[in-house]
Design an enzyme around this catalytic site. Structure first.
Site, PDB file in Angstrom:
ATOM      1  N   HIS A 268       1.836   4.552  -2.791  1.00 52.31           N
ATOM      2  CA  HIS A 268       1.979   6.006  -2.596  1.00 52.31           C
ATOM      3  C   HIS A 268       3.339   6.471  -3.107  1.00 52.31           C
ATOM      4  O   HIS A 268       3.458   7.533  -3.735  1.00 52.31           O
ATOM      5  CB  HIS A 268       1.863   6.359  -1.109  1.00 52.31           C
TER       6      HIS A 268
ATOM      7  N   HIS B 221       3.418   6.847  -6.768  1.00 51.83           N
ATOM      8  CA  HIS B 221       2.666   8.049  -7.152  1.00 51.83           C
ATOM      9  C   HIS B 221       3.581   9.273  -7.080  1.00 51.83           C
ATOM     10  O   HIS B 221       3.546  10.156  -7.947  1.00 51.83           O
ATOM     11  CB  HIS B 221       1.465   8.208  -6.221  1.00 51.83           C
TER      12      HIS B 221
ATOM     13  N   HIS C 118       0.833  -1.204   0.000  1.00 49.69           N
ATOM     14  CA  HIS C 118       0.000   0.000   0.000  1.00 49.69           C
ATOM     15  C   HIS C 118       0.871   1.258   0.000  1.00 49.69           C
ATOM     16  O   HIS C 118       0.700   2.152  -0.845  1.00 49.69           O
ATOM     17  CB  HIS C 118      -0.913  -0.017   1.237  1.00 49.69           C
ATOM     18  N   GLU C 119       1.794   1.345   0.953  1.00 48.93           N
ATOM     19  CA  GLU C 119       2.637   2.540   1.039  1.00 48.93           C
ATOM     20  C   GLU C 119       3.563   2.649  -0.173  1.00 48.93           C
ATOM     21  O   GLU C 119       3.895   3.754  -0.612  1.00 48.93           O
ATOM     22  CB  GLU C 119       3.455   2.522   2.343  1.00 48.93           C
TER      23      GLU C 119
END
Length: 696
Positions: free
Chosen positions: A492, A495, A488-489
């Site tokens: 980020h 991104h 998940h991180e």
């Protein structure tokens, strides 16, 4: 003469100290201009902050006093590019204060926060500056702006209005007071949660009290005890890597209760660390600020910039999910109660029993438990798995660098490259808990991507977690939940790393709060996909690839306990919204308010809201006020988006290229739904999410 010699020596030493350069005020002589953490001292921060503010004020004055007519370039773009030093110092300090804080760092934060807030207010409440921006905004058709320039102008104009530019002087003065108080209250809230988390210890000295706990958990507790001065004993804490396994496996119900209650009572002890009055005051101040700025509530103020737009849309989404999720959770509670009776007990299921009996039920239904999976999830292998997925999707490679300074021994650094060898950015990883580090997991930007004077300045980002630490006997072996959190991180991070925008304010993760979780949550789909597990999940001792039967069990158990997981999350989302739809700036009794909020939605007593108000850092010490719903909003997007990969291949090159170019590279340069439609060809529907969570 001897006295004079000594005097001159001392004077020379003092002058030498005063002449020492502040590394934050010098060009970083490091690979890729990464922060020189080996040179930075805490005493460097305040002078650097003050110099950064001074430089920005000078730059603002230059813009304001420009005798030429306002243009996009001499006003909006000039405003965008000012304050470079302050951005750098703020990002480095913020990273360290989250990951390596202490009393001195917290004291600096308290000193500097009101000054930073005042500086920000000085910009957004500067009448002459606003009038220049407004003139550009009103005459934008004359400037032949491209879509990104148009977006930047629109954002700046709205930020001035939302920052109070249209208020009279008395109202501006009150707004300054509110902003200053909110910044200090937020810092205090966060400090209290960290101190509360570090303060609690469950010390056990009888080996019989360890019944049910896996050997690795016991070993970790013994090492924690030794570190904390309890030689020969076992210490359990309310840090997640210690708390969760204890709740899952300890046969000692009385100790599960103690540990669970310690966790859910953080910031709620009627002492100097109590957060109830702080959060109530923050909610009231936010309500007052919203009213001052012409909004009905703080939620209306925040959501105006999000995809949801208004609170009614958020509540509508939550309501659609709440009914089926609560129904599922009640059914799960009945199953767990059955197990309690089967064990020969007659007590009623309580929140501290849920994890324990859910683990038993998973074992009974699927012959699966977290401990049987951990050997296949060694941290280094999981990191390799995340990197491998990024390589297969986007052609990225990750080269570990040992020549780049770090702020702690746990930190590792990677240079990220494209398939053609070109530089993408730098990634720092910091995955283990410590007393100086806040809880949870997050991504941070030490430097955001932007283009200045035709130079594409590449990003530097961090991934942070609080995962299971290695012991003297074993490496770091992650739970399945920790694996998905790491992915998940990492989403980020991608991104931020793959951003390809012109302007700092629109680049990377600077997107609406309910869109920012799409790149992170879609990565979770690859973490546990059977095809991907076979590539990275290997036994830490033997190198054996995870057996097919375990992969099948993971897939079959995908809907397990989803009622619980969805309900505890949605309850927190409702609580967040309820705190921020207050129309009057009234100080509420925090406990009574929360109890009423949970009663209104019918939360069952066997489940506790994921974050109780006194330690709900996302909304009282983070950027998620009126935005905690965004995880489930983005999950609607990510479930639908991953479907696009499943319709072809999970590593389909064209689909990945479209996701990179339309989502990851674009930052906040366009309306998020426009970007999503460009990728998917249509708007998302909620069905994919309901199906994934087994709630249909």
């Amino acid at each position: 003469m001897r006295f004079l010699s000594v005097f001159l020596t001392i004077l020379g030493f003092i002058m030498g100290c005063n002449m020492q350069k502040n590394p934050l005020l010098e060009p970083f002589n490091t690979p890729f201009a990464t922060p020189p953490f080996n040179l930075i001292q805490k005493t460097h921060f305040k002078p650097a902050f003050m110099e950064g503010i001074k430089q920005q004020k000078t730059e603002i004055e230059t813009i304001v006093n420009n005798p030429q007519e306002p243009t996009f370039k001499n006003t909006v773009e000039a405003l965008e590019n000012c304050g470079q030093l302050l951005k750098i110092v703020s990002s480095i300090f913020g990273t360290l204060n989250s990951s390596l804080t202490d009393d001195e760092m917290q004291s600096i934060a308290k000193d500097i926060s009101p000054i930073i807030t005042q500086n920000s207010d000085d910009i957004w409440l500067n009448k002459k500056l606003f009038l220049r921006v407004k003139k550009v905004y009103d005459n934008q058709d004359n400037f032949q702006l491209n879509s990104e320039q148009q977006k930047l102008l629109d954002e700046y104009y709205k930020t001035f209005v939302r920052g109070g530019a249209n208020l009279d002087e008395q109202e501006k003065s009150r707004l300054r007071e509110i902003n200053k108080e909110l910044s200090l209250l937020s810092l205090k809230f966060s400090e209290n949660v960290l101190k509360e988390t570090n303060k609690f210890e469950l010390v056990l000295d009888n080996e019989n009290d360890l019944a049910g706990l896996p050997k690795d958990v016991v070993t970790a507790a013994a090492e924690t005890a030794k570190e904390n001065g309890y030689e020969g004993k076992w210490v359990f804490t309310i840090h997640k890597p210690s708390l969760i396994p204890f709740l899952q496996f300890s046969d000692k119900r009385e100790f599960r209760e103690i540990l669970f209650k310690a966790y859910i009572s953080k910031g709620n002890h009627e002492d100097e660390l109590d957060n109830k009055e702080i959060l109530s005051k923050m909610a009231a101040l936010r309500a007052e600020r919203a009213k001052l700025l012409g909004y009905k509530t703080h939620a209306h103020f925040i959501l105006e910039k999000n995809m949801a737009k208004v609170p009614e849309n958020v509540y509508s989404l939550l309501d659609q999910l709440w009914k089926p999720a609560l129904k599922r959770a009640k059914a799960e509670a009945k199953e767990l109660q059955r197990l309690i009776h089967k064990d020969g007990h007659d007590f009623q299921l309580q929140p501290w029993d849920w994890w324990y009996y859910a683990e038993k039920l998973k074992k009974e239904k699927f012959d699966l438990d977290d401990e049987s999976l951990r050997p296949y999830f060694e941290l280094d292998k999981v990191i390799d798995g995340a990197f491998m997925v990024a390589n297969k999707l986007y052609g990225l490679s990750f080269e570990e660098r040992t020549d780049i300074p770090v702020y702690h021994n746990d930190v590792r650094v990677y240079e990220v490259k494209n398939s053609d060898g070109s530089h993408v950015g730098i990634l720092y990883t910091d995955y283990f808990p410590r007393a100086s580090k806040r809880g949870g997991a997050w991504m941070n930007a030490l430097r955001k991507q932007e283009i200045i004077n035709n130079e594409n300045i590449r990003p530097i980002v961090t991934n942070n977690g609080n995962f299971t630490k290695p012991t003297s006997e074993k490496p770091s072996l992650l739970s399945l939940d920790e694996v998905t959190t790491l992915f998940h991180e990492f989403g980020h991070a991608l991104h931020g790393l793959l951003s390809n925008c012109t302007y700092y304010s629109l680049s990377g993760t600077d997107v609406p709060r309910d869109f920012v979780e799409l790149p992170s949550q879609i990565m979770e789909n690859w973490a546990t996909h059977p095809q991907v597990l076979k590539l990275y999940a290997k036994h830490y001792k033997t190198g054996e690839v995870i057996p097919q039967d375990l992969v099948d069990k993971i897939e079959k158990s995908g809907h397990f306990n989803q009622g619980f997981a969805t309900v505890e999350y949605l309850a927190a989302s409702y609580l967040d919204m309820d705190w921020h739809v207050l129309e009057e700036p009234t100080i509420m009794d925090a406990k009574e308010f929360e109890d009423a909020s949970m009663k209104k939605i019918g939360l069952i007593p066997e489940i506790v809201v994921r974050y109780k108000s006194p330690y709900f850092q996302h909304i009282f010490a983070g950027g998620y006020s009126s935005g905690y719903y965004s995880y489930i909003w983005a999950e609607v997007l990510d479930a639908d988006a991953f479907q696009a990969f499943k319709e072809t291949d999970i590593f389909d090159a064209e689909t990945a290229k479209s996701f990179r170019e339309n989502i990851l590279e674009k930052g906040g340069t366009q309306d998020p739904m426009v970007l999503y439609r460009k990728f998917r060809g249509k708007e998302p529907r909620i069905n994919a999410l309901l199906k994934r969570r087994g709630l249909l």
